[in-house]
Design an enzyme around this catalytic site. Sequence first.
Site, PDB file in Angstrom:
ATOM      1  N   PHE A 145       0.831  -1.211   0.000  1.00 25.71           N
ATOM      2  CA  PHE A 145       0.000   0.000   0.000  1.00 25.71           C
ATOM      3  C   PHE A 145       0.871   1.269   0.000  1.00 25.71           C
ATOM      4  O   PHE A 145       0.901   2.024  -0.983  1.00 25.71           O
ATOM      5  CB  PHE A 145      -0.938  -0.097   1.212  1.00 25.71           C
ATOM      6  N   TYR A 156       5.511  -7.522  16.000  1.00 32.24           N
ATOM      7  CA  TYR A 156       5.573  -6.316  15.152  1.00 32.24           C
ATOM      8  C   TYR A 156       6.189  -5.166  15.940  1.00 32.24           C
ATOM      9  O   TYR A 156       7.138  -4.520  15.496  1.00 32.24           O
ATOM     10  CB  TYR A 156       4.163  -5.972  14.701  1.00 32.24           C
TER      11      TYR A 156
HETATM   12  P1  NAD Z   1       1.581  -3.568   3.094  1.00 34.03           P
HETATM   13  O1  NAD Z   1       1.421  -4.918   3.677  1.00 34.03           O
HETATM   14  O2  NAD Z   1       0.573  -3.089   2.115  1.00 34.03           O
HETATM   15  O3  NAD Z   1       3.004  -3.438   2.413  1.00 34.03           O
HETATM   16  C1  NAD Z   1       4.152  -4.062   2.884  1.00 34.03           C
HETATM   17  C2  NAD Z   1       4.938  -4.600   1.697  1.00 34.03           C
HETATM   18  O4  NAD Z   1       6.174  -5.175   2.172  1.00 34.03           O
HETATM   19  C3  NAD Z   1       4.193  -5.707   0.956  1.00 34.03           C
HETATM   20  O5  NAD Z   1       4.172  -5.438  -0.428  1.00 34.03           O
HETATM   21  C4  NAD Z   1       5.000  -6.961   1.278  1.00 34.03           C
HETATM   22  O6  NAD Z   1       4.930  -7.939   0.264  1.00 34.03           O
HETATM   23  C5  NAD Z   1       6.400  -6.386   1.457  1.00 34.03           C
HETATM   24  N1  NAD Z   1       7.291  -7.225   2.258  1.00 34.03           N
HETATM   25  C6  NAD Z   1       7.056  -7.750   3.491  1.00 34.03           C
HETATM   26  N2  NAD Z   1       8.101  -8.492   3.887  1.00 34.03           N
HETATM   27  C7  NAD Z   1       9.031  -8.399   2.902  1.00 34.03           C
HETATM   28  C8  NAD Z   1      10.337  -8.943   2.729  1.00 34.03           C
HETATM   29  N3  NAD Z   1      10.900  -9.737   3.663  1.00 34.03           N
HETATM   30  N4  NAD Z   1      11.025  -8.651   1.597  1.00 34.03           N
HETATM   31  C9  NAD Z   1      10.468  -7.863   0.654  1.00 34.03           C
HETATM   32  N5  NAD Z   1       9.233  -7.328   0.757  1.00 34.03           N
HETATM   33  C10 NAD Z   1       8.527  -7.603   1.858  1.00 34.03           C
HETATM   34  O7  NAD Z   1       1.682  -2.559   4.331  1.00 34.03           O
HETATM   35  P2  NAD Z   1       1.719  -0.958   4.345  1.00 34.03           P
HETATM   36  O8  NAD Z   1       0.546  -0.468   5.083  1.00 34.03           O
HETATM   37  O9  NAD Z   1       2.001  -0.434   2.995  1.00 34.03           O
HETATM   38  O10 NAD Z   1       2.970  -0.710   5.290  1.00 34.03           O
HETATM   39  C11 NAD Z   1       4.247  -0.369   4.745  1.00 34.03           C
HETATM   40  C12 NAD Z   1       5.206  -0.002   5.856  1.00 34.03           C
HETATM   41  O11 NAD Z   1       4.691   1.088   6.616  1.00 34.03           O
HETATM   42  C13 NAD Z   1       5.453  -1.141   6.856  1.00 34.03           C
HETATM   43  O12 NAD Z   1       6.808  -1.110   7.245  1.00 34.03           O
HETATM   44  C14 NAD Z   1       4.578  -0.791   8.024  1.00 34.03           C
HETATM   45  O13 NAD Z   1       5.078  -1.293   9.235  1.00 34.03           O
HETATM   46  C15 NAD Z   1       4.617   0.733   7.992  1.00 34.03           C
HETATM   47  N6  NAD Z   1       3.431   1.314   8.642  1.00 34.03           N
HETATM   48  C16 NAD Z   1       2.247   1.390   7.980  1.00 34.03           C
HETATM   49  C17 NAD Z   1       1.140   1.920   8.623  1.00 34.03           C
HETATM   50  C18 NAD Z   1      -0.184   2.098   7.942  1.00 34.03           C
HETATM   51  O14 NAD Z   1      -1.119   2.603   8.588  1.00 34.03           O
HETATM   52  N7  NAD Z   1      -0.361   1.745   6.684  1.00 34.03           N
HETATM   53  C19 NAD Z   1       1.244   2.351   9.964  1.00 34.03           C
HETATM   54  C20 NAD Z   1       2.463   2.215  10.606  1.00 34.03           C
HETATM   55  C21 NAD Z   1       3.567   1.709   9.922  1.00 34.03           C
END
Ligand code: NAD
Length: 330
Positions: free
Chosen positions: A14, A148
Site C-alpha cells: 500500500f 511487530y
Molecule cells: P503492506 O502490507 O501493504 O506493504 C508491505 C509490503 O512489504 C508488501 O508489499 C509486502 O509484500 C512487502 N514485504 C514484506 N516483507 C518483505 C520482505 N521480507 N522482503 C520484501 N518485501 C517484503 O503494508 P503498508 O501499510 O504499505 O505498510 C508499509 C510499511 O509502513 C510497513 O513497514 C509498516 O510497518 C509501515 N506502517 C504502515 C502503517 C499504515 O497505517 N499503513 C502504519 C504504521 C507503519
Amino acid sequence: MKNKNVLITGAAGFLGSHLCDRFINEGFHVIGMDNFITGDIKNISHLIDHSNFKFIEHDVTEFVSIEGCLDYILHFASPASPIDYLKIPIQTLKVGSLGTHNLLGLAKAKNARILIASTSEVYGDPLVHPQTEDYYGNVNTIGPRGVYDEAKRFQESITMAYHRFHGLETRIVRIFNTYGPRMRLNDGRVIPAFMGQALRGEDLTVFGDGLQTRSFCYVDDQVEGIFNLLFSDYALPVNIGNPNEITIKDFAEEIIKLIGTNQKVIYKDLPIDDPMQRQPDISLAKKLLNWEPYVNRREGLLKTYTYFKSLSTEELYRSEHKNFSKNIKR
Ligand code: NAD
Ligand code: UDP
C-alpha cells in the site's frame, strides 16, 4: 532531483506503491523491491514499463545487492496489519531486524541516506496521550502484537546505532494509522474491514466495546510528510499522522452513514493488547517539516471507498492473501 536513484522496499504494498508514484513523479530513478508476502504486483503494474522504474522481486531478509549508485533508500517492507503479522510472525520479526540490518548495510556501502518506516505501535498501549516522540511506550514484548512492535523498536535502535556509530544519514518516520486506495480489502485493518463488510452486505464488526480510539491519516498526506522528512536534516523519530481522533464505534456509524447502507454494527471480542487510544502529537512535524495533514476524513474515505468498489467480486470475497496459503514457516 532528476537522475537520483532511490530504492523503495515494500514497493508492491500500500504505502510503498504510493511512494514509488511520488518519487517517479518527482523525476527520480526508482528501484522497487518486494517479495509479495502481503503485497500485490497490481499496485505497481502501471509503473512496470516506465523508463525510470525497475522492479526486483526479492526478500530483504536475504542479502540485498544493487548495482550502481544509490542516493536514497526507503525501507517500507513489513507486514503492517495485525492479522497479517499474527499469521506470519517470524517473517515480521525478520524483516524488521535482519531486513533492516541488510538495508542499513547497503546504505553504508552506497553512502546513501536511508529512511525507515516505524510505527505508532512502538508506543504500544500508550499511557501518554496524545503520543509525543519522547514517550518510550508501553509494549507487551511477549504478547501476540509483540512480534511487530518489538521488530519496529529494534529497527529504530539499529538505525540510530548506524547513525551514531557509522555516521550514516538516517531518518525514522513513526507512521500512525494510514489508509487509502491499494490497501488490501482482506488485510483485516479496520477501514478495509468495514468497507468490505458494507460492500458484501454484512454487518460491521466492532471489536470490544468500540470505545478504543484511532486517528486516521489519508495516504497523500502521509506520503507528503515522509517526502519532507527524507529531505530534512533530522535523524530522530518523527510522528506522521492525522490527529483527528475517533472511537471505533463512532467510526463504524460514520462509515455506514457515508456509504448510505443500512447495516448494523455487531460487537466481537477485542484482540489481545489492542491499544485503547491513539493520537499523534504532530507538533514536531509541523515545526520541523512545515507539514500537516489537509485531507479530511470524509474526502479520504470516499476516495478509498471508490477504490474498493472498483475491485472484482473475486477480490471482494477472497478471505486471505494468496501467499499465506503457501504455509510459510520460516
Ligand atoms: P503492506 O502490507 O501493504 O506493504 C508491505 C509490503 O512489504 C508488501 O508489499 C509486502 O509484500 C512487502 N514485504 C514484506 N516483507 C518483505 C520482505 N521480507 N522482503 C520484501 N518485501 C517484503 O503494508 P503498508 O501499510 O504499505 O505498510 C508499509 C510499511 O509502513 C510497513 O513497514 C509498516 O510497518 C509501515 N506502517 C504502515 C502503517 C499504515 O497505517 N499503513 C502504519 C504504521 C507503519
Ligand atoms: N477493529 C474493529 N473491527 C474490525 C477491525 C478492526 O473494531 O473489523 C478495531 C481494532 O480492534 C482496533 C481498531 O479497529 O481497535 C484499528 O484496527 P486496525 O487493525 O486497523 O489497526 P491497529 O489496531 O493496528 O491500529
